[in-house]
Design a protein around this motif. Structure first.
Motif, mmCIF file in Angstrom:
data_model
loop_
_atom_site.group_PDB
_atom_site.id
_atom_site.type_symbol
_atom_site.label_atom_id
_atom_site.label_comp_id
_atom_site.label_asym_id
_atom_site.label_seq_id
_atom_site.Cartn_x
_atom_site.Cartn_y
_atom_site.Cartn_z
ATOM 1 N N UNK A 1 0.921 -1.000 0.098
ATOM 2 C CA UNK A 1 0.070 0.063 0.159
ATOM 3 C C UNK A 1 1.024 1.448 -0.050
ATOM 4 N N UNK A 2 0.560 2.352 -0.770
ATOM 5 C CA UNK A 2 1.352 3.373 -0.909
ATOM 6 C C UNK A 2 1.157 4.177 0.405
ATOM 7 N N UNK A 3 2.125 5.231 0.821
ATOM 8 C CA UNK A 3 1.999 5.892 1.964
ATOM 9 C C UNK A 3 0.877 7.071 1.867
ATOM 10 N N UNK A 4 0.623 7.529 0.728
ATOM 11 C CA UNK A 4 -0.228 8.546 0.536
ATOM 12 C C UNK A 4 -1.157 8.302 -0.552
ATOM 13 N N UNK A 5 -2.371 8.994 -0.340
ATOM 14 C CA UNK A 5 -3.549 8.615 -1.275
ATOM 15 C C UNK A 5 -4.316 10.099 -1.394
ATOM 16 N N UNK A 6 -4.494 10.372 -2.795
ATOM 17 C CA UNK A 6 -5.218 11.588 -3.067
ATOM 18 C C UNK A 6 -6.549 11.089 -2.944
ATOM 19 N N UNK A 7 -7.280 11.351 -2.179
ATOM 20 C CA UNK A 7 -8.754 10.762 -1.853
ATOM 21 C C UNK A 7 -9.975 11.825 -2.066
ATOM 22 N N UNK A 8 -10.716 11.380 -2.827
ATOM 23 C CA UNK A 8 -11.868 12.166 -3.021
ATOM 24 C C UNK A 8 -13.184 11.445 -2.135
ATOM 25 N N UNK A 9 -13.973 12.341 -1.481
ATOM 26 C CA UNK A 9 -14.982 12.000 -0.714
ATOM 27 C C UNK A 9 -16.457 12.525 -1.337
ATOM 28 N N UNK A 10 -17.332 11.505 -1.537
ATOM 29 C CA UNK A 10 -18.470 11.968 -2.067
ATOM 30 C C UNK A 10 -19.631 11.810 -1.102
ATOM 31 N N UNK A 11 -20.741 12.341 -1.089
ATOM 32 C CA UNK A 11 -21.826 12.229 -0.211
ATOM 33 C C UNK A 11 -22.941 11.764 -1.098
ATOM 34 N N UNK B 1 -17.594 16.471 -1.794
ATOM 35 C CA UNK B 1 -17.638 16.851 -0.380
ATOM 36 C C UNK B 1 -16.162 17.291 0.071
ATOM 37 N N UNK B 2 -15.204 16.554 -0.339
ATOM 38 C CA UNK B 2 -14.076 16.925 0.042
ATOM 39 C C UNK B 2 -12.971 16.231 -0.730
ATOM 40 N N UNK B 3 -11.577 16.753 -0.931
ATOM 41 C CA UNK B 3 -10.531 15.926 -1.564
ATOM 42 C C UNK B 3 -9.465 16.342 -0.607
ATOM 43 N N UNK B 4 -8.694 15.060 -0.104
ATOM 44 C CA UNK B 4 -7.849 14.997 0.848
ATOM 45 C C UNK B 4 -6.645 14.161 0.541
ATOM 46 N N UNK B 5 -5.392 14.449 1.040
ATOM 47 C CA UNK B 5 -4.338 13.595 1.093
ATOM 48 C C UNK B 5 -4.509 12.601 2.422
ATOM 49 N N UNK B 6 -4.962 11.417 1.940
ATOM 50 C CA UNK B 6 -4.899 10.595 3.120
ATOM 51 C C UNK B 6 -3.478 9.852 3.543
ATOM 52 N N UNK B 7 -3.223 9.464 4.702
ATOM 53 C CA UNK B 7 -2.109 8.707 5.285
ATOM 54 C C UNK B 7 -2.624 7.827 6.183
ATOM 55 N N UNK B 8 -1.937 6.939 6.535
ATOM 56 C CA UNK B 8 -2.328 5.824 7.416
ATOM 57 C C UNK B 8 -2.729 6.107 8.815
ATOM 58 N N UNK B 9 -2.016 7.408 9.075
ATOM 59 C CA UNK B 9 -2.213 7.874 10.758
ATOM 60 C C UNK B 9 -2.971 8.989 10.556
ATOM 61 N N UNK B 10 -3.737 9.574 9.520
ATOM 62 C CA UNK B 10 -4.707 10.606 9.369
ATOM 63 C C UNK B 10 -6.072 10.207 10.619
ATOM 64 N N UNK B 11 -6.209 11.257 10.914
ATOM 65 C CA UNK B 11 -7.359 10.801 12.075
ATOM 66 C C UNK B 11 -8.661 11.330 11.109
ATOM 67 N N UNK B 12 -9.626 10.305 11.178
ATOM 68 C CA UNK B 12 -10.881 10.298 10.714
ATOM 69 C C UNK B 12 -11.873 10.239 11.680
ATOM 70 N N UNK B 13 -13.306 10.892 11.292
ATOM 71 C CA UNK B 13 -14.338 10.751 12.565
ATOM 72 C C UNK B 13 -14.548 9.364 12.718
ATOM 73 N N UNK B 14 -14.952 8.539 11.795
ATOM 74 C CA UNK B 14 -15.697 7.111 12.209
ATOM 75 C C UNK B 14 -15.026 5.911 11.874
ATOM 76 N N UNK B 15 -13.582 6.283 10.982
ATOM 77 C CA UNK B 15 -12.960 5.082 10.643
ATOM 78 C C UNK B 15 -11.554 5.268 10.419
ATOM 79 N N UNK B 16 -10.740 4.306 10.444
ATOM 80 C CA UNK B 16 -9.166 4.378 10.648
ATOM 81 C C UNK B 16 -8.937 4.577 9.134
ATOM 82 N N UNK B 17 -7.940 5.860 8.669
ATOM 83 C CA UNK B 17 -7.507 5.765 7.426
ATOM 84 C C UNK B 17 -6.788 4.745 6.695
ATOM 85 N N UNK B 18 -6.181 3.957 7.527
ATOM 86 C CA UNK B 18 -5.543 2.776 7.027
ATOM 87 C C UNK B 18 -6.511 1.765 6.514
ATOM 88 N N UNK B 19 -7.759 1.652 7.078
ATOM 89 C CA UNK B 19 -8.946 0.776 6.430
ATOM 90 C C UNK B 19 -9.552 1.244 5.057
#
Length: 97
Positions: free
Chosen positions: A1-11, A45-63
């Motif tokens: 798994x790569x260390x960073x991911x440019x992630x887009x979130x849709x609702x 909704x949002x575009x962000x760079x995800x890293x495994x240790x990035x805190x998210x509200x309801x789920x682990x970024x690594x998952x």
């Protein structure tokens, strides 16, 4: 798994508090059509760079990152409504009437 991911979130346009996380470069292309029918129109909704240790509200970024790498997306379901909270609300409403 790569260390960073440019992630887009849709609702979801159909279900409150349902979110779809995808790799920004691929968009919703890997998401199965049947899921998109249930999800409705994806609203950005949002575009962000995800890293495994990035805190998210309801789920682990690594998952999230693992799911996107394995299946092309991560679906965050609405939180379960606690039945006992609903029962408490109904009991309080009944007392007031």
């Amino acid at each position: 798994m790569s260390e960073k991911l440019l992630c887009e979130i849709f609702k979801s346009s159909r279900k409150d508090e349902m979110y779809l996380y995808v790799d920004k470069r691929r968009g919703v292309e890997p998401v199965p059509e049947v899921l998109m029918e249930t999800f409705g129109k994806p609203i950005p909704v949002l575009t962000m760079i995800l890293t495994e240790d990035k805190p998210l509200a309801r789920v682990k970024a690594a998952d999230v990152m693992a799911a996107i790498e394995e299946q092309g997306f991560y679906l965050q379901m609405p939180p379960a409504k606690e039945a006992y909270l609903l029962d408490i609300h109904r009991a309080q409403a009944a007392e007031r009437s």
